[in-house]
Write a protein that holds these residues in place. Structure first.
Motif, PDB file in Angstrom:
ATOM      1  N   PRO A   6       7.467   3.177 -12.241  1.00  0.00           N
ATOM      2  CA  PRO A   6       6.264   2.379 -12.492  1.00  0.00           C
ATOM      3  C   PRO A   6       5.933   1.505 -11.291  1.00  0.00           C
ATOM      4  O   PRO A   6       6.814   1.091 -10.530  1.00  0.00           O
ATOM      5  CB  PRO A   6       6.663   1.518 -13.697  1.00  0.00           C
ATOM      6  N   THR A   7       4.662   1.220 -11.111  1.00  0.00           N
ATOM      7  CA  THR A   7       4.221   0.298 -10.067  1.00  0.00           C
ATOM      8  C   THR A   7       2.896  -0.304 -10.473  1.00  0.00           C
ATOM      9  O   THR A   7       2.166   0.260 -11.296  1.00  0.00           O
ATOM     10  CB  THR A   7       4.085   1.012  -8.708  1.00  0.00           C
ATOM     11  N   SER A   8       2.585  -1.455  -9.916  1.00  0.00           N
ATOM     12  CA  SER A   8       1.316  -2.121 -10.199  1.00  0.00           C
ATOM     13  C   SER A   8       0.304  -1.729  -9.129  1.00  0.00           C
ATOM     14  O   SER A   8       0.530  -1.951  -7.934  1.00  0.00           O
ATOM     15  CB  SER A   8       1.504  -3.643 -10.201  1.00  0.00           C
ATOM     16  N   THR A   9      -0.812  -1.157  -9.560  1.00  0.00           N
ATOM     17  CA  THR A   9      -1.841  -0.760  -8.601  1.00  0.00           C
ATOM     18  C   THR A   9      -2.485  -1.976  -7.945  1.00  0.00           C
ATOM     19  O   THR A   9      -2.901  -1.913  -6.782  1.00  0.00           O
ATOM     20  CB  THR A   9      -2.915   0.084  -9.299  1.00  0.00           C
ATOM     21  N   THR A  10      -2.563  -3.091  -8.667  1.00  0.00           N
ATOM     22  CA  THR A  10      -3.158  -4.300  -8.097  1.00  0.00           C
ATOM     23  C   THR A  10      -2.270  -4.880  -7.015  1.00  0.00           C
ATOM     24  O   THR A  10      -2.736  -5.222  -5.922  1.00  0.00           O
ATOM     25  CB  THR A  10      -3.404  -5.349  -9.199  1.00  0.00           C
ATOM     26  N   VAL A  11      -0.967  -4.997  -7.304  1.00  0.00           N
ATOM     27  CA  VAL A  11      -0.030  -5.506  -6.309  1.00  0.00           C
ATOM     28  C   VAL A  11      -0.002  -4.584  -5.088  1.00  0.00           C
ATOM     29  O   VAL A  11       0.042  -5.046  -3.940  1.00  0.00           O
ATOM     30  CB  VAL A  11       1.380  -5.651  -6.916  1.00  0.00           C
TER      31      VAL A  11
END
Length: 297
Positions: free
Chosen positions: A107-112
């Motif tokens: 998982p990863t944050s697209t915003t970050v």
């Protein structure tokens, strides 16, 4: 204007399409996972509801676009060529990063990701400027980066994680107290009221907050809604609860309505908030090109 910049705009457009593909692949589980996990409806129905939510979110999306334009770096400190190279680098990094994380199942944050990619690209271009300009030193790097705004956005993301955890615990605790024991009996008594609260919350955040920044309704209408928001939500809760109570008596599964409504709202929020992560940078490049053409420099 050098034709190479037309090529760069085409590259940005292609990267935007690729970023949408890998980005939605990364984030889709966030808004359809609950519905699929509960098997409340068929996969096709769930995807159709999520698709409608994404379309509505796209129409009402407006407030996040400045992140790509000037939220991380100061564009007035760079030349047009440097800005275009910066944006291409950020988009390439985003596509590679998201695709890699998807392949690894991480998982990863697209915003970050977007924030740090823009910051990294801006720092790289700034270091290049410092190396080629005797009047600049490494101490000047900070003046090119909008560090205050970037740190504020990162802090907001971290706070949202904590708040999400706390709110999730509180809501689940209340739900367990209300419905864990004698579920069917209590659900028949209080289920419509509880689901009505959920629908009102979805209505408030997905519709009223979304419409506020969309520009689709007039300021006067928006002011009227804001002035009477408490009464509007109260009437909506009464109406939703009454409708769900009637449907419940007709042996309709009101939890199905509530969960699908939540899927719609999550998809809408995803499109409204994360859309800028995938197309904001190319649009910033297009705006930069138009400004350069209009200025003649």
């Amino acid at each position: 204007m050098d034709p190479i910049f037309i090529v760069i705009l085409i590259v940005l457009a292609v990267l935007a399409v690729l970023d949408l593909i890998v980005g939605v692949t990364n984030d889709a589980v966030n808004f359809i996972g609950a519905s699929l996990g509960t098997r409340i409806a068929s996969k096709r129905t769930i995807l159709c509801v999520a698709s409608v939510g994404i379309l509505v979110g796209v129409v009402t999306s407006n407030g996040m676009m400045e992140v790509a334009r000037s939220g991380v770096f100061h564009p007035d400190m760079f030349t047009f060529t440097e800005v275009m190279m910066l944006l291409v680098g950020a988009m390439l990094a985003d596509v590679i990063l998201l695709n890699t994380f998807n392949m690894l199942g991480l998982p990863t944050s697209t915003t970050v990701s977007l924030i740090f990619e823009l910051m990294g690209s801006a720092v790289a271009v700034t270091c290049y400027k410092v190396a080629n300009d005797s009047g600049l030193t490494m101490a000047d790097v900070g003046s090119f980066i909008n560090s205050g705004k970037a740190l504020a956005m990162i802090s907001a993301i971290l706070v949202s994680v904590v708040l999400s955890f706390i709110v999730g615990v509180v809501i689940m605790y209340i739900s367990r107290i209300l419905f864990s024991f004698r579920y069917e009996k209590r659900m028949s008594r209080f289920g419509s009221l509880w689901c009505g609260v959920a629908l009102v919350g979805i209505l408030y955040f997905a519709i009223f907050k979304g419409l506020k920044s969309s520009g689709l309704i007039s300021p006067d209408t928006m002011q009227m809604l804001n002035d009477n928001i408490t009464m509007i939500l109260l009437y909506c809760w009464i109406a939703f609860s009454a409708l769900l109570f009637i449907l419940q008596r007709l042996h309709v599964d009101i939890m199905k309505i509530t969960i699908l409504s939540g899927t719609f709202a999550l998809a809408l929020a995803f499109a409204g908030n994360d859309l800028v992560n995938f197309i904001g940078v190319p649009i910033a490049g297009l705006d930069s090109y138009r400004m350069a053409v209009d200025s003649g420099d």
